[in-house]
Design an enzyme around this catalytic site. Sequence first.
Site, PDB file in Angstrom:
ATOM      1  N   ASP A  96       0.837  -1.201   0.000  1.00 24.98           N
ATOM      2  CA  ASP A  96       0.000   0.000   0.000  1.00 24.98           C
ATOM      3  C   ASP A  96       0.870   1.249   0.000  1.00 24.98           C
ATOM      4  O   ASP A  96       1.915   1.285   0.656  1.00 24.98           O
ATOM      5  CB  ASP A  96      -0.896  -0.014   1.242  1.00 24.98           C
ATOM      6  CG  ASP A  96      -2.003   1.019   1.174  1.00 24.98           C
ATOM      7  OD1 ASP A  96      -2.292   1.518   0.069  1.00 24.98           O
ATOM      8  OD2 ASP A  96      -2.580   1.336   2.226  1.00 24.98           O
ATOM      9  N   ASN A  98     -10.215  -2.924  -6.494  1.00 24.47           N
ATOM     10  CA  ASN A  98      -9.418  -2.043  -7.346  1.00 24.47           C
ATOM     11  C   ASN A  98     -10.024  -1.839  -8.729  1.00 24.47           C
ATOM     12  O   ASN A  98      -9.676  -0.876  -9.433  1.00 24.47           O
ATOM     13  CB  ASN A  98      -7.989  -2.587  -7.498  1.00 24.47           C
ATOM     14  CG  ASN A  98      -7.139  -2.407  -6.262  1.00 24.47           C
ATOM     15  OD1 ASN A  98      -6.139  -3.098  -6.080  1.00 24.47           O
ATOM     16  ND2 ASN A  98      -7.534  -1.489  -5.378  1.00 24.47           N
TER      17      ASN A  98
END
EC number: 2.5.1.-
Length: 245
Positions: free
Chosen positions: A23, A71
């Site tokens: 991340d 995503n």
Amino acid sequence: METAASARVDLPVQPVHVAIIMDGNGRWAKARGLPRTAGHKRGAEAVRRTVECAREMGISYLTLYAFSSENWKRPEGEVSDLMGLLRLYLRNEVKTLHKNGIRLRIIGDRSRLGPDIVSLIEESEAKTAANSAMTLVLALSYGGRQEIVAAARALAADVAAGRLDVAQVDEEALSARLFTADIPDPDMIIRTSGEQRISNFLLWQCAYAELVFLDVLWPDFSRDHLIAAIRDFHGRERRFGATGG
């Protein structure tokens, strides 16, 4: 390049399976006034460093959360760029993985990936299938809840078809129908960027994983960060619910 022995430094036996939620690519780019694509490209370099280091340290399984089911909701341009990077990785990095004895496995919903990407995945998995130095697992188009639902549907279908008795439905039966059926559960899950959540990653498999949250953005993740996380892991007492605190 460091040798395997020097990479292990003075750490005890390595965890068998390390999983990482990568991340911070977007924030890394934003902090530098760069497009998000630049962050993803630097993130790909961090992947290369981490795979190399994990193999040298003797970690048997490394799972990287590369692209989640959620995503797909990102802007179309960013998704397209990420798929382009994935194509490049599969075309350019698999030779190196194979040379270093690393097996590549992909877990996730392949139905949403482009046909050319699916073909590259199948070719890459077949090429590296016999390698045993380490297994690199990339979670692509992956969601933990979706994985559990798919496994439950498979169980229900087997029961309905008479291949399985209801009394045989247990944890082992469900685990056998997950993407990770032949992969041990992670000993440790690392998340970069300072965020402290699992984000739908390996929900079933992480039941007893040690969670390590690092305040470093993924493009800056280094060998030293991996070593620090493993030191943290070894400093914990893993009781698996057997004894009280």
